[in-house]
Design an enzyme around this catalytic site. Structure first.
Site, PDB file in Angstrom:
ATOM      1  N   ASP A   3     -56.829  26.070 -37.394  1.00 23.65           N
ATOM      2  CA  ASP A   3     -55.223  25.628 -36.997  1.00 23.65           C
ATOM      3  C   ASP A   3     -54.357  24.840 -38.280  1.00 23.65           C
ATOM      4  O   ASP A   3     -55.673  23.495 -38.867  1.00 23.65           O
ATOM      5  CB  ASP A   3     -55.265  24.916 -35.645  1.00 23.65           C
ATOM      6  CG  ASP A   3     -55.089  25.566 -34.415  1.00 23.65           C
ATOM      7  OD1 ASP A   3     -54.465  27.139 -35.188  1.00 23.65           O
ATOM      8  OD2 ASP A   3     -55.378  25.141 -33.502  1.00 23.65           O
ATOM      9  N   GLU A  18     -50.540  32.648 -25.634  1.00 23.73           N
ATOM     10  CA  GLU A  18     -51.287  31.463 -24.506  1.00 23.73           C
ATOM     11  C   GLU A  18     -50.662  31.351 -23.860  1.00 23.73           C
ATOM     12  O   GLU A  18     -48.647  31.437 -23.578  1.00 23.73           O
ATOM     13  CB  GLU A  18     -50.887  30.034 -25.531  1.00 23.73           C
ATOM     14  CG  GLU A  18     -51.366  28.860 -25.291  1.00 23.73           C
ATOM     15  CD  GLU A  18     -51.977  27.799 -25.752  1.00 23.73           C
ATOM     16  OE1 GLU A  18     -51.797  27.524 -26.954  1.00 23.73           O
ATOM     17  OE2 GLU A  18     -51.832  26.534 -24.958  1.00 23.73           O
ATOM     18  N   ASP A  50     -56.923  22.740 -33.004  1.00 26.45           N
ATOM     19  CA  ASP A  50     -56.129  21.893 -33.441  1.00 26.45           C
ATOM     20  C   ASP A  50     -55.666  20.901 -31.715  1.00 26.45           C
ATOM     21  O   ASP A  50     -55.687  19.959 -31.852  1.00 26.45           O
ATOM     22  CB  ASP A  50     -54.575  21.150 -33.990  1.00 26.45           C
ATOM     23  CG  ASP A  50     -53.344  22.241 -33.156  1.00 26.45           C
ATOM     24  OD1 ASP A  50     -53.653  22.757 -32.191  1.00 26.45           O
ATOM     25  OD2 ASP A  50     -52.627  21.739 -33.518  1.00 26.45           O
ATOM     26  N   SER A  51     -56.274  21.330 -30.889  1.00 25.14           N
ATOM     27  CA  SER A  51     -56.447  20.787 -29.904  1.00 25.14           C
ATOM     28  C   SER A  51     -57.949  19.923 -29.184  1.00 25.14           C
ATOM     29  O   SER A  51     -57.829  19.057 -29.235  1.00 25.14           O
ATOM     30  CB  SER A  51     -57.199  22.194 -28.835  1.00 25.14           C
ATOM     31  OG  SER A  51     -58.347  22.671 -29.054  1.00 25.14           O
ATOM     32  N   LYS A  83     -53.764  30.053 -38.703  1.00 27.91           N
ATOM     33  CA  LYS A  83     -53.510  30.300 -37.480  1.00 27.91           C
ATOM     34  C   LYS A  83     -52.541  29.560 -37.780  1.00 27.91           C
ATOM     35  O   LYS A  83     -52.572  28.073 -37.538  1.00 27.91           O
ATOM     36  CB  LYS A  83     -54.369  30.369 -35.851  1.00 27.91           C
ATOM     37  CG  LYS A  83     -53.245  30.785 -34.915  1.00 27.91           C
ATOM     38  CD  LYS A  83     -54.348  30.062 -34.014  1.00 27.91           C
ATOM     39  CE  LYS A  83     -54.877  29.119 -33.333  1.00 27.91           C
ATOM     40  NZ  LYS A  83     -53.456  28.250 -32.752  1.00 27.91           N
ATOM     41  N   GLU A 105     -48.051  28.498 -35.357  1.00 32.55           N
ATOM     42  CA  GLU A 105     -47.283  29.027 -34.498  1.00 32.55           C
ATOM     43  C   GLU A 105     -45.921  29.221 -34.921  1.00 32.55           C
ATOM     44  O   GLU A 105     -45.201  28.467 -35.059  1.00 32.55           O
ATOM     45  CB  GLU A 105     -47.662  27.544 -33.410  1.00 32.55           C
ATOM     46  CG  GLU A 105     -49.296  27.280 -32.994  1.00 32.55           C
ATOM     47  CD  GLU A 105     -49.203  25.842 -32.228  1.00 32.55           C
ATOM     48  OE1 GLU A 105     -48.230  25.668 -31.681  1.00 32.55           O
ATOM     49  OE2 GLU A 105     -50.379  25.910 -31.574  1.00 32.55           O
TER      50      GLU A 105
HETATM   51  O1  KIV Z   1     -56.213  24.290 -30.617  1.00 28.82           O
HETATM   52  C1  KIV Z   1     -56.190  25.300 -29.275  1.00 28.82           C
HETATM   53  O2  KIV Z   1     -57.319  25.236 -29.329  1.00 28.82           O
HETATM   54  C2  KIV Z   1     -55.363  26.866 -29.555  1.00 28.82           C
HETATM   55  C3  KIV Z   1     -56.596  27.803 -28.586  1.00 28.82           C
HETATM   56  C4  KIV Z   1     -55.915  27.487 -27.272  1.00 28.82           C
HETATM   57  C5  KIV Z   1     -55.668  29.132 -29.250  1.00 28.82           C
HETATM   58  O3  KIV Z   1     -54.928  26.290 -30.472  1.00 28.82           O
HETATM   59 NA    NA Z   2     -54.051  25.747 -31.803  1.00 26.28          NA
END
Ligand code: KIV
Ligand code: NA
EC number: 2.1.2.11
Length: 264
Positions: free
Chosen positions: A84, A181, A45-46, A112, A114
């Site tokens: 994510d 992280e 989600d980056s 994934k 968090e």
């Molecule tokens: O969204 C992302 O890029 C991430 C990584 C930094 C692990 O969650």
């Molecule tokens: Na992320």
């Protein structure tokens, strides 16, 4: 190339072979990095930051994640792809099931999320229903507004112990992979030794089972900012293909990351 699966990554941990991974958001980059030896792809989600130009991942939607997961899957049909789950789309188990199903149907092999102890029931429920989960501890970007900024986590003994306990609880709940992280290298090492699932670090030192970076960071695309834990592989490699190849080789050999990319 043969299909990578969670079994491949588990075997790599058992055999002490370092795992290299990167984020990707489209088919062309997904294809190129996979061809150059990157072991798995995260549709992070980056993308809120690096694709959409936002200042956090908070505004990213499920539809955004579906679109980019589909794009990545088309470019890398045999790759292991993690997607994510966006901010507040897994606040209850039932909500998580619906969102995770949509991401799996878009082409993800794993989702994934968090957080720590509060996700135990959600992770158990997802796994029971056929959805593999990657946990994410340490710095949680979706919680930036609670944390008050992007800071290294787990520097205090108490917080480090707590993070280890969360890792153990999430493994017990059924998480099959763990992203760490921005934690001190010593904590990355300690958690990696204590859990039997592969750990993937970003700013978590050299001793995690694998490494991940945001693709744009390792290509040095932000000319006025390179995170401490990242390295500009395009500057060293000279081409995109060589940047991805060097990254996967240097993770595999242990040449990256070094102490200069790690937190004490
Ligand atoms: O969204 C992302 O890029 C991430 C990584 C930094 C692990 O969650
Ligand atoms: Na992320």
């Amino acid at each position: 190339t043969t299909k990578t699966s969670i079994a491949t990554l588990q075997k790599m941990k058992r055999e002490g072979t370092k795992i290299s991974s990167l984020t990707a958001y489209d088919s062309s980059f997904a294809k190129l990095m996979t061809e150059q030896g990157v072991d798995f792809i995260l549709v992070g989600d980056s993308l809120g930051n690096v694709v959409q130009g936002r200042d956090s991942t908070v505004p990213v939607t499920v539809d955004d994640m579906i679109y980019h997961t589909q794009c990545v899957r088309r470019g890398a049909s045999n790759a292991f792809v993690i997607a994510d789950m966006p901010f507040m789309t897994y606040s209850t188990p039932e909500q998580a099931y619906d969102v995770a199903a949509a991401l799996m149907q878009a082409g993800a092999n794993m989702v994934k999320l968090e957080g720590g102890h509060w996700l135990v029931e959600t992770i158990e429920g997802l796994k029971t229903r056929g959805i593999p989960v990657c946990a994410h501890l340490g710095l949680l970007p979706q919680s930036v507004n609670v944390l008050g900024g992007y800071k290294v986590q787990g520097k205090e003994q108490q917080q480090a112990d707590d993070t280890l306990n969360q890792a153990l609880a999430l493994e017990e709940a059924g998480a099959q992979l763990l992203v760490l992280e921005c934690v001190p290298a010593s904590l990355g090492k300690r958690i990696t030794e204590q859990v039997s699932i592969p750990t993937i670090g970003i700013g978590a030192g050299a001793d995690t089972d694998g490494q991940i970076l945001v693709m744009h960071d390792m290509l040095g695309m932000n000319s006025d900012y390179l995170p401490k834990f990242a390295k500009d592989f395009l500057a060293q490699g000279g081409s995109l293909a060589d940047a991805f190849r060097l990254y996967s080789e240097q993770v595999r050999s242990g040449e990256f990351p070094t102490a200069e990319h790690s937190y004490k």
